[in-house]
Design a protein around this motif. Structure first.
Motif, mmCIF file in Angstrom:
data_model
loop_
_atom_site.group_PDB
_atom_site.id
_atom_site.type_symbol
_atom_site.label_atom_id
_atom_site.label_comp_id
_atom_site.label_asym_id
_atom_site.label_seq_id
_atom_site.Cartn_x
_atom_site.Cartn_y
_atom_site.Cartn_z
ATOM 1 N N MET A 150 0.834 -1.204 0.000
ATOM 2 C CA MET A 150 0.000 0.000 0.000
ATOM 3 C C MET A 150 0.867 1.252 0.000
ATOM 4 S SD MET A 150 -2.847 -1.260 2.777
ATOM 5 C CE MET A 150 -3.679 0.318 2.829
ATOM 6 N N ARG A 151 1.947 1.212 0.795
ATOM 7 C CA ARG A 151 2.854 2.361 0.846
ATOM 8 C C ARG A 151 3.510 2.597 -0.517
ATOM 9 N NH1 ARG A 151 5.680 0.512 4.581
ATOM 10 N NH2 ARG A 151 4.358 1.232 6.293
ATOM 11 N N SER A 152 3.919 1.510 -1.179
ATOM 12 C CA SER A 152 4.529 1.634 -2.506
ATOM 13 C C SER A 152 3.538 2.215 -3.502
ATOM 14 C CB SER A 152 5.019 0.264 -2.981
ATOM 15 O OG SER A 152 5.983 -0.270 -2.113
ATOM 16 N N GLU A 153 2.280 1.795 -3.385
ATOM 17 C CA GLU A 153 1.255 2.317 -4.288
ATOM 18 C C GLU A 153 1.062 3.812 -4.068
ATOM 19 O OE1 GLU A 153 -1.695 2.060 -7.273
ATOM 20 O OE2 GLU A 153 -0.148 0.656 -6.629
ATOM 21 N N ARG A 154 1.034 4.223 -2.798
ATOM 22 C CA ARG A 154 0.869 5.650 -2.510
ATOM 23 C C ARG A 154 2.094 6.447 -2.961
ATOM 24 N NH1 ARG A 154 -2.958 2.994 -1.321
ATOM 25 N NH2 ARG A 154 -4.751 3.681 -0.079
ATOM 26 N N ILE A 155 3.286 5.870 -2.799
ATOM 27 C CA ILE A 155 4.500 6.551 -3.251
ATOM 28 C C ILE A 155 4.491 6.693 -4.768
ATOM 29 C CG2 ILE A 155 7.006 6.307 -3.452
ATOM 30 C CD1 ILE A 155 6.986 5.027 -0.674
ATOM 31 N N ARG A 156 4.022 5.657 -5.451
ATOM 32 C CA ARG A 156 3.949 5.725 -6.908
ATOM 33 C C ARG A 156 2.986 6.831 -7.351
ATOM 34 N NH1 ARG A 156 0.787 4.277 -10.890
ATOM 35 N NH2 ARG A 156 -0.770 3.419 -9.476
ATOM 36 N N GLU A 204 3.949 14.409 -8.456
ATOM 37 C CA GLU A 204 5.123 15.265 -8.441
ATOM 38 C C GLU A 204 5.672 15.464 -9.849
ATOM 39 O OE1 GLU A 204 9.476 15.510 -6.179
ATOM 40 O OE2 GLU A 204 8.090 13.841 -5.808
ATOM 41 N N SER A 205 5.719 14.384 -10.635
ATOM 42 C CA SER A 205 6.195 14.482 -12.010
ATOM 43 C C SER A 205 5.295 15.380 -12.851
ATOM 44 C CB SER A 205 6.266 13.076 -12.619
ATOM 45 O OG SER A 205 6.638 13.134 -13.971
ATOM 46 N N GLU A 206 3.985 15.208 -12.692
ATOM 47 C CA GLU A 206 3.055 16.062 -13.423
ATOM 48 C C GLU A 206 3.188 17.516 -12.982
ATOM 49 O OE1 GLU A 206 -0.788 14.403 -12.759
ATOM 50 O OE2 GLU A 206 -0.502 12.736 -14.168
ATOM 51 N N GLU A 226 4.134 20.594 -15.400
ATOM 52 C CA GLU A 226 3.317 21.799 -15.511
ATOM 53 C C GLU A 226 4.108 23.038 -15.106
ATOM 54 O OE1 GLU A 226 -0.318 21.400 -13.440
ATOM 55 O OE2 GLU A 226 -1.023 19.669 -14.615
ATOM 56 N N GLU A 227 4.986 22.877 -14.087
ATOM 57 C CA GLU A 227 5.818 24.004 -13.669
ATOM 58 C C GLU A 227 6.731 24.443 -14.810
ATOM 59 O OE1 GLU A 227 9.112 25.096 -10.204
ATOM 60 O OE2 GLU A 227 8.662 23.006 -10.726
#
Length: 317
Positions: free
Chosen positions: A213-219, A225-227, A231-232
């Motif tokens: 679950m933690r890995s899924e949330r990190i992903r 963050e990448s998006e 956008e930045e």
């Protein structure tokens, strides 16, 4: 009191006590929540299920009472491996009753033994049924769309293509049916209902589930963050482009304005100097003196140089 009278009183008391014992051993009461099996020298001879006062042979026959109401059964958690290889702990409860007290007495004798039979029967049925289905069939009843906190979790669930074809209620029905097979014929018992109390992963697996679950949330966080960085970069690029465009247009306008101003100034100067060319020549000569001659400057020029024209005129005058 004579000795004869004392003997008579003693015999009367003994007789009364014997009558009381015989009467108490001859009568028994079956209440509305119980049923009774009458045994004679340990062998059952009669079943009484209707409530009321009844008579039996004293000292020879005995009454064995059993619960007529629904009885509670609470099982112990058991570890089961589902069809999709998920190791879970499942806990069940059930309700049962004695439908044939004579068979129940001859096969088991006590309600505690009946509970022991259910321990084996229900646990076996639960393991057989649960292990033949995937985890989602045990947890859910329908394909109702669940609510998720993020779109990514919903998409991840949709990508798994989880489908419920039977559901938990159907599985419980199968467990009840399997556990009930032969109970009435062999033990005089009947399962009224079987339910799953709770389902959970076994303690050894829970840390791995949390890690997953933690890995899924990190992903998901990394994706956000990448998006965000993309956008930045787009916003900064657009901002820089607009800034350069504004600066370019501003510089163009400034140059044009400065050029127009210089042209207008030159035109004004030209008009002015055109009206007084001698004055123009004089002022320009003075500016030249100011820029070229100071206390440390030495010039060697002939006296007829144009550079000394106005000085010579001033000296002659």
């Amino acid at each position: 009191m004579t000795q004869k009278s004392q003997a008579f009183i003693t015999i009367a008391i003994i007789t009364i006590v014997v009558i009381i014992i015989i009467v108490s051993s001859s009568f028994y009461v079956v209440d509305i929540k119980s049923q009774c099996v009458i045994t004679q020298f340990g062998r059952p001879v009669k079943v009484v299920q209707k409530p009321g006062l009844n008579v039996k042979t004293p000292f020879i026959q005995k009454a064995k009472f059993f619960e007529k109401r629904i009885i509670e059964w609470d099982g112990e958690p058991s570890d089961i491996l589902t069809r999709d290889k998920e190791n879970i702990g499942i806990n069940t409860w059930a309700r049962w009753r004695i439908v044939d007290p004579l068979k129940f007495y001859t096969s088991l004798g006590t309600e505690s033994r009946g509970q022991g039979v259910l321990d084996e029967v229900i646990e076996s049925s639960v393991k057989n049924i649960v292990s033949s289905y995937p985890l989602n069939e045990i947890l859910r009843n329908t394909n109702r769309k669940l609510e998720y906190t993020t779109v990514e979790l919903e998409k991840a669930e949709m990508d798994k293509k989880v489908r419920v074809s039977h559901g938990r209620s159907s599985l419980v029905g199968e467990i009840n049916k399997m556990a009930n097979e032969g109970l009435r014929e062999r033990y005089g018992m009947e399962l009224v209902d079987v339910r799953i109390k709770h389902v959970n992963y076994v303690p050894a697996v829970i840390p791995k589930i949390f890690d997953r679950m933690r890995s899924e949330r990190i992903r998901i966080a990394s994706k956000y963050e990448s998006e965000g960085r993309r956008e930045e970069a787009e916003i900064l690029g657009y901002m820089k482009k607009e800034l350069e465009k504004i600066e370019s247009e501003g510089y163009k306008i400034a140059v044009e304005t400065r050029g127009e101003a210089d042209a207008e100034a030159i035109r004004i100067y030209a008009d002015a100097y055109k009206k007084a060319p001698e004055f123009y020549s004089f002022t320009k000569t003075l500016e030249t003196y100011e820029k070229t001659i100071d206390e440390n400057t030495r010039l060697y020029l002939s006296t007829d140089s144009e550079y000394y024209k106005y000085i010579n005129d001033f000296i002659e005058k």
